[in-house]
Design an enzyme around this catalytic site. Structure first.
Site, PDB file in Angstrom:
ATOM      1  N   ASP A  28      -4.619  -4.390  -4.906  1.00 15.99           N
ATOM      2  CA  ASP A  28      -4.711  -3.752  -6.232  1.00 15.99           C
ATOM      3  C   ASP A  28      -5.423  -2.297  -5.007  1.00 15.99           C
ATOM      4  O   ASP A  28      -6.909  -2.333  -5.411  1.00 15.99           O
ATOM      5  CB  ASP A  28      -5.099  -2.927  -7.299  1.00 15.99           C
ATOM      6  CG  ASP A  28      -5.844  -1.818  -8.035  1.00 15.99           C
ATOM      7  OD1 ASP A  28      -4.919  -0.523  -7.356  1.00 15.99           O
ATOM      8  OD2 ASP A  28      -6.226  -2.075  -9.076  1.00 15.99           O
ATOM      9  N   GLU A 193       2.360   0.949  -9.204  1.00 10.17           N
ATOM     10  CA  GLU A 193       1.188   0.881  -9.655  1.00 10.17           C
ATOM     11  C   GLU A 193       1.668   0.146 -11.255  1.00 10.17           C
ATOM     12  O   GLU A 193       1.737  -0.890 -11.619  1.00 10.17           O
ATOM     13  CB  GLU A 193      -0.038   1.327  -9.670  1.00 10.17           C
ATOM     14  CG  GLU A 193      -0.950   1.111  -8.994  1.00 10.17           C
ATOM     15  CD  GLU A 193      -1.975   2.530  -8.508  1.00 10.17           C
ATOM     16  OE1 GLU A 193      -2.423   3.464  -9.259  1.00 10.17           O
ATOM     17  OE2 GLU A 193      -2.441   2.243  -7.643  1.00 10.17           O
TER      18      GLU A 193
END
Length: 636
Positions: A28, A193
């Site tokens: 991430d 995401e």
């Protein structure tokens, strides 16, 4: 094999063992913080440093001696002292240009360097006379994460899945992929995401149903509507704002702190950084407290103590948070789902820890959101699951991800019309083909202009790329046949190819724009497409009728010039009058008037056109017998 060797550690230096089958990782790459995760014993887990910290602050310091410091030390120690040389929230600059709003904000500590390539790419001027791009800054963060994983796993990585906001455009996605490559990573996939978060929740909870993912991070906002069924994760719709996040809350709070400290807007980079950091600290404290006091530096050796309540902070940031409402409405409408029919709402991103944000989400969707997986880690965990799947991890073969294109993709055609080949919310990977032809006689090439957006005219869309197909032999207008193919891969990156069918000439381009969409542009493009739908349709019809008028006028004049002997008495005058009427209507703004004038011209010239066709047929069949003609036409 090297992988089969035992690893020996000195007493007290042993590392935790990870029983994962693969060395593929999920990353991430966040605006505020970044994480890296693996699948360990069948479950995703974030990797930590020696102090047990999973989070790496997305902050990079460039020292005068050429050294680079990444993470907490850069954020806590070096950023206050060297604000111009310490880059934070670099994700907001990924794929953007010098003219984008993010690079022109007044309340910024950075100094931007002019580009050497003339493309307007953002470059930060840092110590040692260097100029670094957002791509290079991001690569430094990724290098630290890669080193952490290689140490934990005891060897090189097989590959990485890096997450991106669902509303990242092609330029921003390409910049992220290139940053991974620069960091020495094999990028297996770019994963949206919200999809990563749903993947973490879905596999962990064995959930099925339709879910909304509300992802509000430091720099971006995404909402995705996903349907989870029998191991298939299908994104039904996506929306958001690639320039909306916790950083905008910080700026609003910083402006209040400046006012309460009795200071005008500072020009000094150190002061700007100090107040932005103070604003972030106040925001984080007020997540769990109802009031806080913070010392801010007014001048060297002079501080002011400023008090701020949660109610005051929420009043400041509420207008920023309300910007989430429009993308939420649009995503729900696109998915055809009512809030009451959702199985759950998943929270992602550090900004969703704020009580105000959680109340907003609960009120909007009519149900308490799911937040039992750490919103700072959930995206990395989902990315690790996807990486394990791609690298052949056990028990992952029955999971399928179906993501979507966030904005329509197309080509400019005559009259400045945007012809959409791939529409918004089409599942990726996907492709489309369409055949075009020439407008002018003796045209020897095609200029192709690739655009992105929801409006009908090119001027209202975003230009992605231009390329040319040359070497076409001169032909009459309408004879050449150009087949254009759009292909969007699983990362959401577009490739365009063109082939002229009669000659076999080909050209292709991977769309790599030098910078991404400006602030609010994506949201504005979609909202404008609905607000101006009627006007856009009229504008498109007008453009198309004007193109049609130009073509028929040119053809009629050429026909009268080439075969004047076929015109009968009074016919030229009638056709000339009809031509003048078409040209007059074309100069106006009424597409129906142009259509009527074209029909009138067609009626006036039809007898002449019939005689021209009969003459051409007579000339073509002259000297041939009936059987030969019949055989030529396929008769029996």
């Amino acid at each position: 094999m090297a992988d089969a060797l035992f690893q020996i550690s000195e007493p007290g230096e042993s590392r935790p063992k990870h029983a994962c089958r693969t060395r593929a990782v999920g990353i991430d790459l966040g605006t505020t913080n970044s994480l890296i995760a693996i699948v360990d014993g069948g479950k995703p887990a974030a990797l930590t440093d020696a102090q047990g910290e999973a989070i790496v602050p997305s902050v990079v310091h460039y020292a005068g001696d050429g050294g680079v410091v990444v993470g907490a030390e850069a954020r806590d120690r070096l950023a206050p002292e060297f604000p111009r040389d310490t880059i934070a929230s670099v994700k907001r600059f990924m794929g953007r240009g010098r003219r984008d709003a993010e690079a022109t904000r007044k309340l910024t500590p950075y100094q931007f360097a002019p580009g050497a390539d003339g493309e307007g790419v953002v470059r930060f001027a840092v110590a040692g006379g260097r100029a670094v791009t957002p791509l290079e800054v991001s690569a430094e963060i990724l290098k630290v994460l890669r080193a952490r994983a290689e140490e934990a796993l005891g060897g090189p990585l097989q590959g990485a899945v890096i997450t991106v906001p669902a509303y990242f455009d092609d330029g921003q996605r390409q910049a992220t992929r290139d940053a991974g490559r620069l960091a020495g990573l094999e990028v297996l996939r770019l994963l949206n995401e919200p999809t990563a978060a749903a993947l973490a929740y879905g596999l962990d909870k064995q959930a099925e149903g339709t879910f909304a993912v509300f992802d509000l991070g430091g720099g971006t906002f995404d909402v995705s509507i996903l349907k989870l069924e029998n191991g298939v994760f299908e994104v039904k719709a996506t929306g958001g704002d690639s320039a909306l996040g916790g950083d905008d809350f910080d700026r609003a709070i910083a402006e209040l702190l400046l006012a309460r400290a009795g200071m005008a807007e500072p020009a000094d980079a150190r002061t700007i950084r100090h107040f932005l950091d103070a604003a972030r600290a106040s925001k984080e404290r007020l997540t769990s407290e109802t009031e806080t006091a913070i010392d801010v530096a007014k001048a060297p050796g002079q501080t002011a103590r400023v008090r701020l309540s949660r109610d005051e902070m929420e009043a400041l940031v509420a207008p920023v948070l309300q910007r989430c409402a429009a993308p939420l409405r649009q995503a729900m409408k696109d998915a055809g789902v009512e809030p009451g029919h959702l199985s759950g709402v998943i929270l992602v991103g550090g900004a969703t820890r704020m009580p105000l944000v959680r109340r907003f989400v609960e009120q909007w969707f009519g149900q308490p959101p799911l937040a039992d997986i750490d919103p700072d880690q959930v995206v990395a965990l989902g990315a690790a699951i996807q990486a394990d799947m791609l690298a052949g991890g056990a028990g992952r073969d029955d999971v399928l991800l179906l993501d979507v294109v966030p904005l329509s993709l197309g080509l400019e055609t005559m009259g400045g019309v945007a012809e959409k080949l791939i529409h918004r919310n089409t599942t990726v990977p996907c492709g489309a083909k369409q055949t075009f032809t020439t407008f002018a006689d003796n045209q020897t090439g095609f200029d192709l202009h690739v655009v992105q957006g929801e409006r009908e005219l090119v001027g209202e869309c975003r230009s992605l790329a231009r390329f040319t197909l040359k070497g076409i032999p001169p032909m009459p207008a309408g004879m050449a046949r150009l087949e254009v193919t759009f292909m969007v891969d699983a990362d959401g990156i577009l490739r365009v190819s063109a082939r002229e069918e009669t000659t076999g000439k080909e050209a292709a381009i991977e769309v790599k724009p030098s910078y991404g969409l400006t602030d609010d542009e994506v949201e504005r493009m979609i909202l404008d497409s609905f607000a101006h739908a009627e006007d856009d349709v009229k504008a498109r019809l007008l453009a198309e009728q004007r193109v049609e008028a130009d073509g028929i006028v040119a053809a009629a004049r050429a026909a009268m010039r080439d075969a004047p002997e076929l015109l009968e008495g009074g016919e030229r005058e009638a056709i000339d009058g009809a031509l003048a009427a078409v040209e007059s209507a074309r100069a106006g703004a009424d597409h129906l008037a142009i259509r009527d004038a074209i029909e009138a011209l067609d009626h006036a010239s039809k007898p002449f056109a019939t005689r021209r066709m009969n003459k051409a047929l007579e000339h073509g069949f002259r000297g041939r017998n009936v059987d030969a003609v019949d055989a030529k036409l396929g008769g029996r």
